[in-house]
Design a protein around this motif. Structure first.
Motif, PDB file in Angstrom:
ATOM      1  N   VAL A 170       0.837  -1.199   0.000  1.00 41.56           N
ATOM      2  CA  VAL A 170       0.000   0.000   0.000  1.00 41.56           C
ATOM      3  C   VAL A 170       0.871   1.247   0.000  1.00 41.56           C
ATOM      4  N   VAL A 171       0.292   2.346  -0.450  1.00 42.00           N
ATOM      5  CA  VAL A 171       0.920   3.663  -0.342  1.00 42.00           C
ATOM      6  C   VAL A 171      -0.131   4.616   0.209  1.00 42.00           C
ATOM      7  N   GLY A 172       0.190   5.295   1.295  1.00 45.68           N
ATOM      8  CA  GLY A 172      -0.747   6.231   1.903  1.00 45.68           C
ATOM      9  C   GLY A 172      -0.540   7.654   1.395  1.00 45.68           C
ATOM     10  N   ILE A 173      -1.647   8.306   1.048  1.00 44.58           N
ATOM     11  CA  ILE A 173      -1.634   9.736   0.712  1.00 44.58           C
ATOM     12  C   ILE A 173      -2.013  10.478   1.991  1.00 44.58           C
ATOM     13  N   PRO A 174      -1.125  11.269   2.576  1.00 39.37           N
ATOM     14  CA  PRO A 174      -1.428  11.901   3.866  1.00 39.37           C
ATOM     15  C   PRO A 174      -2.531  12.944   3.756  1.00 39.37           C
ATOM     16  N   ALA A 175      -3.682  12.654   4.378  1.00 43.11           N
ATOM     17  CA  ALA A 175      -4.818  13.572   4.308  1.00 43.11           C
ATOM     18  C   ALA A 175      -5.485  13.767   5.657  1.00 43.11           C
TER      19      ALA A 175
ATOM     20  N   TYR B 290       2.696   6.285   5.155  1.00 46.76           N
ATOM     21  CA  TYR B 290       2.340   7.415   4.310  1.00 46.76           C
ATOM     22  C   TYR B 290       3.557   8.021   3.616  1.00 46.76           C
ATOM     23  N   ALA B 291       3.342   8.487   2.386  1.00 48.14           N
ATOM     24  CA  ALA B 291       4.350   9.285   1.714  1.00 48.14           C
ATOM     25  C   ALA B 291       4.464  10.627   2.425  1.00 48.14           C
TER      26      ALA B 291
ATOM     27  N   ASN C 114       4.484  12.732  -3.792  1.00 46.99           N
ATOM     28  CA  ASN C 114       5.374  11.594  -3.581  1.00 46.99           C
ATOM     29  C   ASN C 114       4.606  10.281  -3.506  1.00 46.99           C
ATOM     30  N   ALA C 115       3.387  10.325  -2.955  1.00 46.85           N
ATOM     31  CA  ALA C 115       2.563   9.110  -2.928  1.00 46.85           C
ATOM     32  C   ALA C 115       2.308   8.616  -4.343  1.00 46.85           C
ATOM     33  N   GLY C 116       1.959   9.548  -5.234  1.00 46.99           N
ATOM     34  CA  GLY C 116       1.724   9.174  -6.622  1.00 46.99           C
ATOM     35  C   GLY C 116       2.977   8.669  -7.311  1.00 46.99           C
ATOM     36  N   LEU C 117       4.106   9.323  -7.051  1.00 40.37           N
ATOM     37  CA  LEU C 117       5.366   8.911  -7.664  1.00 40.37           C
ATOM     38  C   LEU C 117       5.807   7.531  -7.181  1.00 40.37           C
TER      39      LEU C 117
ATOM     40  N   ARG D 186      11.018   9.369   0.602  1.00 39.03           N
ATOM     41  CA  ARG D 186       9.702   9.772   0.106  1.00 39.03           C
ATOM     42  C   ARG D 186       8.580   9.195   0.984  1.00 39.03           C
ATOM     43  N   VAL D 187       8.947   8.237   1.853  1.00 35.00           N
ATOM     44  CA  VAL D 187       8.000   7.698   2.833  1.00 35.00           C
ATOM     45  C   VAL D 187       8.388   8.235   4.196  1.00 35.00           C
ATOM     46  N   GLN D 188       7.407   8.714   4.966  1.00 36.73           N
ATOM     47  CA  GLN D 188       7.726   9.315   6.256  1.00 36.73           C
ATOM     48  C   GLN D 188       8.022   8.249   7.308  1.00 36.73           C
ATOM     49  N   SER D 189       8.752   8.658   8.328  1.00 33.41           N
ATOM     50  CA  SER D 189       9.067   7.780   9.440  1.00 33.41           C
ATOM     51  C   SER D 189       7.954   7.807  10.470  1.00 33.41           C
ATOM     52  N   THR D 190       7.975   6.837  11.387  1.00 29.57           N
ATOM     53  CA  THR D 190       7.060   6.886  12.519  1.00 29.57           C
ATOM     54  C   THR D 190       7.404   8.080  13.375  1.00 29.57           C
TER      55      THR D 190
END
Length: 376
Positions: A137-142, A151-152, A157-160, A207-211
């Motif tokens: 999965v790829v999360g779009i942060p919303a 999440y990206a 970045n999520a799209g990329l 491009r993916v965020q950390s916890t």
């Protein structure tokens, strides 16, 4: 025999992040949704999802797209000219957590190779509860709160990431934490985050965020920041002060109660209004005849200065105040937790994000500042 197309599944939580700009610190529960709407909140997730999905537009003839009906993906894909197979539709007028879970299960049944979804930590939890780590999965942060590492760093970045994964440019995946907090406790000014499990995400580096990290602050360092900021505060300036332990310590030094997890307005050493919504900040700025400054800290382990937990400080407010009037404060321990990565902005407005990019001064102690890169 023709080789079948790879498939992407799309899930959008249309109510994610609804409570952010009106200062409600989340969107869990219909009482909160109703309150947010009554306060003038507008959905942000659809716009953020469209930013991400636009990166996949060039692959619309190479990939198969599957999604849920209406605002959960169908509308956004149709607007981009992408034809998708609809796996189901919500039964009720309002989207629920069960809709997200059902959508994830149906996308798994359809055999998609990747799910790209828009939401917050609650949405990530719902998807984990439905499919575990069975599909990348790829999360779009919303959402308002983004503690999870699925999440990206931003919508584009999520799209990329999704595009590179589907093209085989990104080949490997990893397990990433799904975290969430108790919003009721959060609204009382206390943070209680819990690990719920792991989702599989493409390995996409920074491009993916950390916890989110809750790295402890060093007392001397923090006191140096506090002394420096308080000594430099100007008369007749309206300060828009974001959430966090560092900014809270500054307020306490001024003998102002303020809020730990909300946005407060201060002028001439006194509280103007505590825990304000985006619209109230805007009203105060419009009425204020002098200079306005914004003061924020960073999220340890992630590096966000705008777009995570402080959505009340919206793009129009940032644009009005200007980058030169933004004060960033952070202890060395928080900066070290970034492991050399840049500070991040994800306001939901790409033009504002670009304006904030480059370098910004960070106050690290008394008379001790350093210039840090900012990326969007």
């Amino acid at each position: 025999m023709c080789e079948s197309k790879k498939a992407v599944g799309v899930i959008i939580n249309p109510i994610a992040g609804l409570g952010g700009r009106v200062g409600l610190k989340g969107s869990d529960g219909w009482n909160i949704i109703d309150k947010a709407l009554a306060m003038g909140a507008e959905p942000e997730s659809s716009k953020r999802a469209s930013f991400a999905l636009k990166e996949l537009e060039s692959l619309k003839d190479q990939l198969s797209f599957y999604t849920y009906g209406g605002e959960m993906g169908e509308i956004q894909l149709t607007e981009l000219g992408i034809t998708a197979k609809i796996v189901g539709r919500q039964d009720k007028q309002r989207t629920t957590a069960e809709d997200t879970k059902t959508a994830a299960l149906l996308l798994k049944k359809a055999g998609v190779d990747l799910i790209i979804f828009a939401g917050g930590d609650g949405t990530a939890r719902n998807i984990f509860e439905a499919i575990g780590d069975s599909i990348p999965v790829v999360g779009i942060p919303a959402g308002v709160k983004i503690h999870s590492a699925v999440y990206a760093t931003n919508s584009r970045n999520a799209g990329l990431i999704a595009k590179d994964f589907m093209l085989g440019i990104i080949e490997n995946t990893k397990l990433a934490e799904v975290m969430d907090i108790d919003e009721d406790i959060f609204r009382e000014g206390r943070l209680s985050a819990k690990l719920y499990g792991y989702l599989s995400v493409p390995e996409a580096g920074n491009r993916v965020q950390s916890t989110k990290s809750a790295a402890p602050t060093e007392t001397e360092e923090l006191m140096g920041i506090v002394d420096h900021v308080v000594s430099k505060m100007e008369d007749n300036v309206l300060y828009v002060i974001g959430p966090g332990t560092t900014t809270k310590s500054i307020l306490q030094a001024m003998e102002i109660e303020g809020t730990l997890l909300g946005v407060d307005l201060v002028r001439n050493g006194e509280i103007v209004e505590a825990d304000v919504s985006e619209s109230r900040i805007w009203e105060h700025i419009e009425q204020h005849e002098g200079k306005v400054k914004i003061m924020v800290t960073i999220i340890g382990g992630q590096g966000n200065i705008f777009g995570r937990g402080n959505q009340q400080i919206s793009p129009r407010i940032i644009r009005r105040v200007g980058k030169k009037n933004i004060i960033v404060v952070a202890t060395g321990s928080k900066l070290l937790s970034l492991n050399g990565e840049a500070l991040l902005v994800d306001t939901g407005d790409q033009e504002v994000d670009q304006e904030l990019s480059g370098y910004i001064e960070v106050i690290k102690g008394y008379a001790f500042t350093a210039s840090y890169p900012v990326e969007c």
